[in-house]
Design an enzyme around this catalytic site. Structure first.
Site, mmCIF file in Angstrom:
data_model
loop_
_atom_site.group_PDB
_atom_site.id
_atom_site.type_symbol
_atom_site.label_atom_id
_atom_site.label_comp_id
_atom_site.label_asym_id
_atom_site.label_seq_id
_atom_site.Cartn_x
_atom_site.Cartn_y
_atom_site.Cartn_z
ATOM 1 N N CYS A 204 29.996 38.196 52.725
ATOM 2 C CA CYS A 204 29.714 38.387 51.292
ATOM 3 C C CYS A 204 29.094 39.740 50.948
ATOM 4 O O CYS A 204 29.678 40.503 50.183
ATOM 5 C CB CYS A 204 28.812 37.270 50.784
ATOM 6 S SG CYS A 204 29.672 35.707 50.718
HETATM 7 P P1 NAD Z 1 37.111 31.832 53.544
HETATM 8 O O1 NAD Z 1 37.930 33.034 53.758
HETATM 9 O O2 NAD Z 1 36.263 31.289 54.653
HETATM 10 O O3 NAD Z 1 38.043 30.639 53.037
HETATM 11 C C1 NAD Z 1 39.039 30.768 52.084
HETATM 12 C C2 NAD Z 1 40.032 29.623 52.305
HETATM 13 O O4 NAD Z 1 40.977 29.619 51.222
HETATM 14 C C3 NAD Z 1 40.856 29.754 53.586
HETATM 15 O O5 NAD Z 1 40.761 28.555 54.331
HETATM 16 C C4 NAD Z 1 42.291 30.008 53.092
HETATM 17 O O6 NAD Z 1 43.261 29.464 53.949
HETATM 18 C C5 NAD Z 1 42.261 29.295 51.753
HETATM 19 N N1 NAD Z 1 43.284 29.746 50.801
HETATM 20 C C6 NAD Z 1 43.684 30.993 50.509
HETATM 21 N N2 NAD Z 1 44.607 31.000 49.514
HETATM 22 C C7 NAD Z 1 44.801 29.704 49.171
HETATM 23 C C8 NAD Z 1 45.596 29.051 48.217
HETATM 24 N N3 NAD Z 1 46.394 29.739 47.400
HETATM 25 N N4 NAD Z 1 45.556 27.705 48.136
HETATM 26 C C9 NAD Z 1 44.761 26.994 48.959
HETATM 27 N N5 NAD Z 1 43.949 27.547 49.887
HETATM 28 C C10 NAD Z 1 43.967 28.896 49.992
HETATM 29 O O7 NAD Z 1 36.185 32.153 52.283
HETATM 30 P P2 NAD Z 1 34.665 31.710 52.037
HETATM 31 O O8 NAD Z 1 33.743 32.463 52.924
HETATM 32 O O9 NAD Z 1 34.585 30.229 51.994
HETATM 33 O O10 NAD Z 1 34.445 32.300 50.561
HETATM 34 C C11 NAD Z 1 35.133 31.762 49.454
HETATM 35 C C12 NAD Z 1 34.620 32.443 48.190
HETATM 36 O O11 NAD Z 1 33.232 32.099 48.002
HETATM 37 C C13 NAD Z 1 34.665 33.972 48.240
HETATM 38 O O12 NAD Z 1 34.976 34.467 46.971
HETATM 39 C C14 NAD Z 1 33.251 34.349 48.633
HETATM 40 O O13 NAD Z 1 32.905 35.630 48.158
HETATM 41 C C15 NAD Z 1 32.443 33.291 47.935
HETATM 42 N N6 NAD Z 1 31.170 32.998 48.565
HETATM 43 C C16 NAD Z 1 31.121 32.874 49.928
HETATM 44 C C17 NAD Z 1 29.888 32.560 50.529
HETATM 45 C C18 NAD Z 1 29.791 32.449 52.028
HETATM 46 O O14 NAD Z 1 28.665 32.382 52.527
HETATM 47 N N7 NAD Z 1 30.897 32.426 52.771
HETATM 48 C C19 NAD Z 1 28.736 32.370 49.744
HETATM 49 C C20 NAD Z 1 28.856 32.489 48.350
HETATM 50 C C21 NAD Z 1 30.071 32.803 47.776
#
Ligand code: NAD
Length: 452
Positions: free
Chosen positions: A275
């Site tokens: 992030c």
């Molecule tokens: P990630 O990359 O771990 O997971 C994203 C998931 O979405 C993947 O499993 C991918 O296969 C899936 N995906 C992609 N396109 C898709 C679609 N069209 N349909 C269905 N599934 C699909 O991401 P993350 O770390 O969980 O982060 C997600 C969001 O949350 C980001 O915008 C991030 O900035 C935000 N965020 C993350 C955190 C964190 O600690 N990881 C904290 C706060 C906010």
């Protein structure tokens, strides 16, 4: 046919799977969808695709009692639920701006499902996106693929996520606050009723605002936290030069001031993860596109990049050269209690040392599989602390896993060739090393010059 309180979660990464498991743990029926079939089959068997404390138990229970259901076709979930929460990734593009392709593709999928839906539905965007995305391109895609009018036919909110990996379950069940950026009051109230069901009597403070302000709150929040860490790392470098200097004591002193607060003042190797780095880069782009200078963001990034270099120079000074030296890196995840190595400072350190001709052994209690994906063939991935330390000229504590606190001169003496220990996370008790032959260098504590 709609189930009573039910949600579809699209995107089962670090945020999505935790959100799904926590909602279902409070009796809400959750349909889960991801484009990755391997993730779906793991989750269907109650197995978490990530390491996160407390998650596996929640997930297994939820799958067993049927409150968390995997759907290969998102329409199956959306047609049966009142909310769709989008938690797909928003990584960086090469110019630093946020890559919104996953968000837009999810919007297209949801839009198509909404077309044939006869009941009210609220779309909740939870992925981090630049200000203006929700009411701009995201809403346009939903409207054009559904043939319906946002506000009139379906609700829409931007609802930023603030969980921290390593304590994501706890953070989701007990957040400091909930920020709801809603396109109209009805959408906001509808999302609030989902949070009432989740938190019941313990509903945290709720901030209702516009989607654009909510989007900026998320970026500003991360930039501020990263800035606090970079600030204390700047002070940390000064402490190393001042006899008696100790950055933890300085942090405690300033953190006791209510206007500053004690959190995110831990000096060390710097911030990383999925992030802060990408969100700071994206916010930087947003400033530049608005014709504004991102002064503090630039300084925050520069100090953080410098921390890895700082440790390399320290090692170089102590070992005379890095070339041909064996360095043990303890920790690979970007922080403790996670297996996430995305933009980890420990991984950057390993790559930087490799470029200088060092050979690397690395150990992490949870991230072995992910380390092998990013460093395979270039480093030795150890299965234990002992194996990692074997014949090392120097060891660096790069991730503050509590297990590394157990390092003692006796343990190190058995395995290491050299005598240099760099505690880049300030977790070792220096008293244990006081009368030993080891030279323990703690980032942010006064470092006596080397005795020749
Ligand atoms: P990630 O990359 O771990 O997971 C994203 C998931 O979405 C993947 O499993 C991918 O296969 C899936 N995906 C992609 N396109 C898709 C679609 N069209 N349909 C269905 N599934 C699909 O991401 P993350 O770390 O969980 O982060 C997600 C969001 O949350 C980001 O915008 C991030 O900035 C935000 N965020 C993350 C955190 C964190 O600690 N990881 C904290 C706060 C906010």
């Amino acid at each position: 046919m709609q189930d009573t309180m039910s949600v579809t979660v699209i995107g089962l990464g670090y945020v999505g799977i935790v959100t799904a498991a926590c909602l279902s743990s409070r009796g809400i029926l959750v349909y889960c969808h991801d484009i990755n079939p391997e993730k779906l089959s793991a989750i269907r068997n109650g197995v978490s695709p990530i390491y996160e404390p407390g998650l596996e138990d929640l997930l297994r229970n939820a799958v067993m009692n049927g409150r968390l259901r995997v759907v290969e076709d998102p329409a199956e979930g959306i047609s049966r639920s009142s909310y769709t929460i989008i938690t797909v990734g928003t990584p960086s593009l090469s110019d630093g701006s946020a890559d919104l392709s996953q968000v837009f593709s999810a919007a297209e999928t949801i839009g198509k499902c909404l077309r044939s839906l006869n009941q009210r539905h609220v779309v909740v965007l939870r992925s981090t996106v630049p200000p203006g995305t929700t009411i701009g391109p995201f809403m346009n895609i939903l409207e054009s693929f559904s043939g319906k009018k946002c506000g009139l036919d379906f609700g829409l909110c931007f609802n930023p996520e603030f969980l921290r990996e390593g304590s994501a379950v706890e953070d989701t069940l007990n957040p400091d606050r909930i920020v709801i950026g809603c396109i109209d009051q009805k959408s906001g109230e509808e999302l609030l009723s989902l949070y009432r069901a989740l938190h019941q009597e313990q509903l945290p403070p709720v901030i209702m605002t516009t989607p654009t302000s909510a989007e900026l709150i998320k970026y500003a929040n991360n930039a501020f936290l990263a800035m606090k860490i970079s600030f204390i790392n700047m002070i940390s470098r000064l402490c190393e030069k001042l006899p008696g200097g100790n950055v933890d004591e300085v942090a405690a002193g300033i953190g006791a001031d209510k206007r500053i607060g004690p959190y995110f003042l831990k000096a060390g190797l710097g911030w990383g993860g999925s992030c802060f780095p990408k969100d700071l880069r994206a916010l930087r782009r947003i400033f530049l596109e608005a014709g504004l200078k991102p002064h503090l963001i630039d300084a925050t990034i520069e100090i953080n990049d410098g921390q890895v270099e700082w440790v390399c120079r320290l090692l170089e000074r102590e070992l005379s050269t890095l070339s041909g030296k064996r360095i043990a890196i303890l920790g690979a995840a970007f922080k403790e209690f996670t297996d996430d190595v995305r933009e980890s400072q420990a991984i950057r350190l390993a790559n930087r040392l490799l470029n200088s001709g060092a050979s690397i052994s690395i150990f992490d209690p949870a991230a072995t599989i992910n380390v092998s994906k990013v460093l395979d063939g270039k480093v030795d991935i150890a299965k234990s602390i002992d194996e990692c330390l074997e014949n090392a000229d120097a060891a660096v504590i790069a991730t503050p896993w509590p297990v590394f606190r157990s390092l003692t001169p006796e343990k190190l003496r058995e395995k290491m060739k050299g005598k240099i220990i760099i505690d880049a996370r300030r977790i070792i008790d220096p008293k244990l090393f006081e009368s030993s032959e080891f030279r323990l260098l703690i980032l942010g504590s006064y470092m006596e010059s080397r005795r020749e």
